[in-house]
Design a protein around this motif. Structure first.
Motif, PDB file in Angstrom:
ATOM      1  N   ARG A  43       6.666 -13.856  -3.353  1.00 39.64           N
ATOM      2  CA  ARG A  43       7.408 -12.240  -3.013  1.00 39.64           C
ATOM      3  C   ARG A  43       8.834 -12.524  -2.689  1.00 39.64           C
ATOM      4  N   ASP A 136      -1.486  -4.597   9.555  1.00 34.11           N
ATOM      5  CA  ASP A 136      -2.687  -5.408   9.632  1.00 34.11           C
ATOM      6  C   ASP A 136      -4.062  -4.274   9.278  1.00 34.11           C
ATOM      7  N   MET A 137      -3.781  -2.921   9.777  1.00 30.14           N
ATOM      8  CA  MET A 137      -4.731  -2.016   9.644  1.00 30.14           C
ATOM      9  C   MET A 137      -4.836  -1.647   8.165  1.00 30.14           C
ATOM     10  N   MET A 138      -3.710  -1.677   7.312  1.00 29.32           N
ATOM     11  CA  MET A 138      -3.497  -1.298   6.141  1.00 29.32           C
ATOM     12  C   MET A 138      -3.838  -2.447   5.146  1.00 29.32           C
ATOM     13  N   ALA A 139      -4.497  -3.658   5.802  1.00 31.75           N
ATOM     14  CA  ALA A 139      -4.890  -4.912   5.065  1.00 31.75           C
ATOM     15  C   ALA A 139      -3.955  -5.744   4.430  1.00 31.75           C
ATOM     16  N   VAL A 140      -2.721  -5.341   5.142  1.00 23.48           N
ATOM     17  CA  VAL A 140      -1.325  -6.412   4.881  1.00 23.48           C
ATOM     18  C   VAL A 140      -1.048  -7.345   5.969  1.00 23.48           C
ATOM     19  N   ARG A 145       3.954 -10.767   5.387  1.00 26.96           N
ATOM     20  CA  ARG A 145       4.634  -9.576   4.850  1.00 26.96           C
ATOM     21  C   ARG A 145       6.011  -9.498   5.708  1.00 26.96           C
TER      22      ARG A 145
ATOM     23  N   SER B  56     -12.575  -1.430  13.927  1.00 17.70           N
ATOM     24  CA  SER B  56     -11.719  -1.833  12.746  1.00 17.70           C
ATOM     25  C   SER B  56     -11.554  -3.242  12.589  1.00 17.70           C
ATOM     26  N   ARG B  58     -10.166  -5.390  14.822  1.00 16.76           N
ATOM     27  CA  ARG B  58      -9.007  -6.109  15.390  1.00 16.76           C
ATOM     28  C   ARG B  58      -9.332  -6.483  16.704  1.00 16.76           C
ATOM     29  N   GLN B  78     -11.435 -13.199   7.095  1.00 24.21           N
ATOM     30  CA  GLN B  78     -10.024 -12.453   6.644  1.00 24.21           C
ATOM     31  C   GLN B  78     -10.078 -11.672   5.734  1.00 24.21           C
ATOM     32  N   TYR B  82     -10.139  -7.534   5.265  1.00 26.90           N
ATOM     33  CA  TYR B  82      -9.080  -6.885   4.608  1.00 26.90           C
ATOM     34  C   TYR B  82      -9.586  -6.207   3.394  1.00 26.90           C
ATOM     35  N   ARG B  85     -10.999  -3.102   5.438  1.00 24.86           N
ATOM     36  CA  ARG B  85      -9.889  -2.149   6.063  1.00 24.86           C
ATOM     37  C   ARG B  85      -9.335  -1.370   4.894  1.00 24.86           C
ATOM     38  N   ARG B  86      -9.332  -1.702   3.720  1.00 23.16           N
ATOM     39  CA  ARG B  86      -8.655  -1.002   2.369  1.00 23.16           C
ATOM     40  C   ARG B  86      -9.380   0.478   2.436  1.00 23.16           C
ATOM     41  N   ILE B  88     -10.669   1.776   5.484  1.00 24.27           N
ATOM     42  CA  ILE B  88     -10.566   2.352   6.800  1.00 24.27           C
ATOM     43  C   ILE B  88      -9.016   2.848   7.143  1.00 24.27           C
ATOM     44  N   GLY B  89      -8.600   4.098   7.306  1.00 21.60           N
ATOM     45  CA  GLY B  89      -7.670   4.491   7.784  1.00 21.60           C
ATOM     46  C   GLY B  89      -7.321   4.616   9.248  1.00 21.60           C
ATOM     47  N   MET B  90      -6.343   4.544   9.698  1.00 18.64           N
ATOM     48  CA  MET B  90      -6.108   4.650  11.210  1.00 18.64           C
ATOM     49  C   MET B  90      -4.681   5.334  11.422  1.00 18.64           C
ATOM     50  N   PHE B 109       3.923   2.861   0.910  1.00 16.87           N
ATOM     51  CA  PHE B 109       3.645   1.400   1.405  1.00 16.87           C
ATOM     52  C   PHE B 109       2.424   1.023   1.042  1.00 16.87           C
ATOM     53  N   GLU B 113       1.461  -2.206  -1.925  1.00 15.19           N
ATOM     54  CA  GLU B 113       0.965  -3.254  -1.491  1.00 15.19           C
ATOM     55  C   GLU B 113      -0.488  -3.565  -1.950  1.00 15.19           C
ATOM     56  N   GLN B 114      -1.427  -2.523  -1.974  1.00 12.52           N
ATOM     57  CA  GLN B 114      -2.800  -2.411  -2.344  1.00 12.52           C
ATOM     58  C   GLN B 114      -2.940  -2.099  -3.791  1.00 12.52           C
ATOM     59  N   ARG B 158       0.120   8.624   5.565  1.00 17.00           N
ATOM     60  CA  ARG B 158       0.244   7.317   5.071  1.00 17.00           C
ATOM     61  C   ARG B 158      -1.237   6.761   5.265  1.00 17.00           C
ATOM     62  N   LEU B 168      -9.864   6.610  11.637  1.00  7.57           N
ATOM     63  CA  LEU B 168      -9.764   6.359  13.036  1.00  7.57           C
ATOM     64  C   LEU B 168      -8.532   7.073  13.831  1.00  7.57           C
TER      65      LEU B 168
END
Lengths: 265, 269
Positions: A43, A136-140, A145, B56, B58, B78, B82, B85-86, B88-90, B109, B113-114, B158, B168
């Motif tokens: 990227r 990190d919570m958005m799986a990034v 990044r 989550s 973490r 990992q 991930y 986590r796609r 799960i929203g926080m 964003f 990204e996803q 977001r 969460l």
């Protein structure tokens, strides 16, 4: 008496173990960073954005500093050289000083003060305000990044900045030596051309700046990533970045100079 | 192998967690069904946010099991984490908006990204989400130009961008004026129903929370003190819950930090 001695030993032990602990943390961080580099390299726009913020925005301070350093070298160099009747060698003396040493070293020191401290503060603040956690919570992965592009930008920017520093330094020396003192223009440039070797001097200088860029970049992102999430923590982290980067650059310069230039003469 | 029922979205079994030597959670058993909205309440430092960290992924518990959508979260690699986590929203306590991106780009964003969606479609989706939180016209503002309530609404847009299955909320009402509290509360309820999410809200705001949730879990000293319906909170004579609900300075949670006796310390010259 005995109690204070025990306290002293305990404090010394804590001092060393905490530093070894941090060194281990830095090694693990560098390993994780290395893994994330492949994603970051895929990227490149992210890295070029950071090159703009770290590198391009450091251009003015690097160019102006190079000009003044070159001018000072010319004044000082002329004073010594004219005593031995070799004032025409001013160009080559200044060019070698800049390309081999001052260009990479001073550029790295300026970069540490101007850009790396800002990177540390930025990453530290992102951590304190949970932006990295949100990512990190958005799986990034924040390593690939946020951290890796800033690290790569330091490595990428440093040789260009060092080259610009050396170039403006030579121009500064030319203004003082040729235009103001009156050294022969042809002798100034021809001696430089004859005695500055592209591989030994220029490429080694650039190699130094790549090594410095790696060290300064790693220190800045590491200190930012592990900064305590408080105002004091971020201030301490930025100070540590500048101090540790500067000392690392000087130490690495010594090691690299010994390795590169020992026995050449 | 921990058993898991289809109707359960989140299940914690005998979870213990401590920071260094300081125990935070001790033997937590909690099951949250699909579509439920539950509130986690308790005193400061009682492990509420830690619980969100465990759900989550973490944080990892020292012992016990944390299942989300049937997946044992602490054991996930990992890439698997991930992947989870796609879904799960926080919503973070102060929004955690990216300060170098404007409102539009913050909400865009997760899509950028996803997903591989074209920019035109991302624009439409972002405007839809911003419209849902009432901030479509603020799309060009930077986070520094937003009020606390607006920032929280953008962060909510977001967080739900990818239509998560689990949402969460870490103290979503903290530091907001009553109007913003009401707006955020209604949005949580509406989005939960519209997107069919399961929501876990860590909060101190009793009044707003009791209007929203199906259940209230009260944490005390690292354990679940009570798991009750919201209407029970107002009528219970449990001293801890009464102190919490009525905002009493002293009670089961002492006003004074534990230490030496006051009189003996004064005399200790």
């Amino acid at each position: 008496m005995r109690a204070s001695f025990v306290q002293l030993i305990s404090a010394l032990g804590h001092f060393f173990t905490s530093r070894i602990d941090r060194l281990g943390l830095a090694a693990r961080f560098a390993g994780a960073l290395l893994v994330s580099l492949s994603i970051a390299l895929g990227r490149l726009p992210l890295m070029f954005r950071e090159v703009y913020f770290s590198g391009v925005r450091s251009l003015s301070i690097v160019a102006v500093s190079g000009l003044f350093v070159g001018m000072v070298l010319a004044v000082q160099g002329y004073e010594v050289l004219q005593r031995y009747g070799s004032a025409e060698s001013l160009g080559v003396i200044v060019a070698l000083s800049l390309v081999r040493e001052l260009g990479p070293v001073v550029t790295a020191l300026l970069f540490a003060g101007r850009a790396s401290s800002a990177v540390t503060a930025e990453i530290g603040l992102m951590r304190a305000t949970e932006q990295l956690a949100a990512m990190d919570m958005m799986a990034v992965d924040p390593m690939s990044r946020v951290v890796a592009p800033r690290f790569l930008a330091a490595i990428f920017s440093m040789p260009f900045l060092a080259a610009i520093f050396s170039t403006t330094g030579v121009i500064g020396a030319w203004i003082i030596g040729v235009k103001l003192i009156g050294i022969d223009d042809g002798a100034f440039w021809s001696q430089m051309q004859a005695n500055v070797d592209v591989r030994i001097d220029v490429l080694n200088g650039l190699l130094k700046s790549i090594v410095f860029g790696t060290a300064v970049g790693l220190i800045s992102v590491f200190e930012g990533y592990f900064a305590a999430p408080t105002a004091e923590g971020i201030a301490t982290a930025t100070t540590r970045t500048v101090v540790i980067s500067s000392l690392s650059v000087l130490l690495l310069d010594l090691l690299l100079t010994v390795m590169m230039f020992r026995g050449l003469s | 192998m921990t058993s898991f029922h289809e109707s359960e979205m989140i299940a914690l079994k005998d979870v213990c967690f401590s920071y260094a030597d300081r125990p935070i959670l001790n033997g937590i058993d909690l099951t949250i069904k699909r579509g439920e909205i539950i509130a986690i309440m308790g005193g400061s430092g009682g492990g509420k946010t830690t619980l969100l960290g465990l759900i989550s992924g973490r944080l990892k518990p020292q012992t016990g099991s944390v299942l989300v959508k049937g997946l044992e979260v602490p054991n996930l690699r990992q890439s698997e984490l991930y992947g989870l986590r796609r879904k799960i929203g926080m919503l973070f306590q102060f929004g955690a908006l990216f300060t170098d991106l404007n409102v539009f780009d913050n909400v865009a964003f997760p899509y950028r990204e996803q997903t591989n969606l074209p920019e035109e479609m991302i624009r439409t989706l972002v405007l839809l989400k911003l419209e849902a939180v009432g901030l479509r016209s603020a799309k060009n503002l930077m986070p520094a130009e937003l009020s606390g309530g607006m920032a929280r609404r953008v962060a909510l847009a977001r967080a739900v961008a990818l239509d998560p299955a689990v949402m969460l909320y870490d103290e979503p009402f903290t530091g907001l004026d009553p109007i913003s509290v009401g707006i955020i509360g209604r949005l949580i309820k509406r989005l939960n129903r519209a997107l069919g999410m399961t929501s876990v809200i860590v909060t101190h705001d009793l009044n707003e929370t009791l209007r929203l949730v199906d259940r209230v879990v009260v944490l005390s000293q690292g354990k679940i003190h009570r798991d009750m319906a919201p209407e029970e909170i107002r009528s219970t004579d449990d001293p801890f819950i009464r102190q919490f609900a009525d905002g009493l300075p002293d009670g089961p949670v002492p006003f004074h930090y534990p230490g030496r006796d006051y009189w003996s310390e004064l005399m200790d010259q």
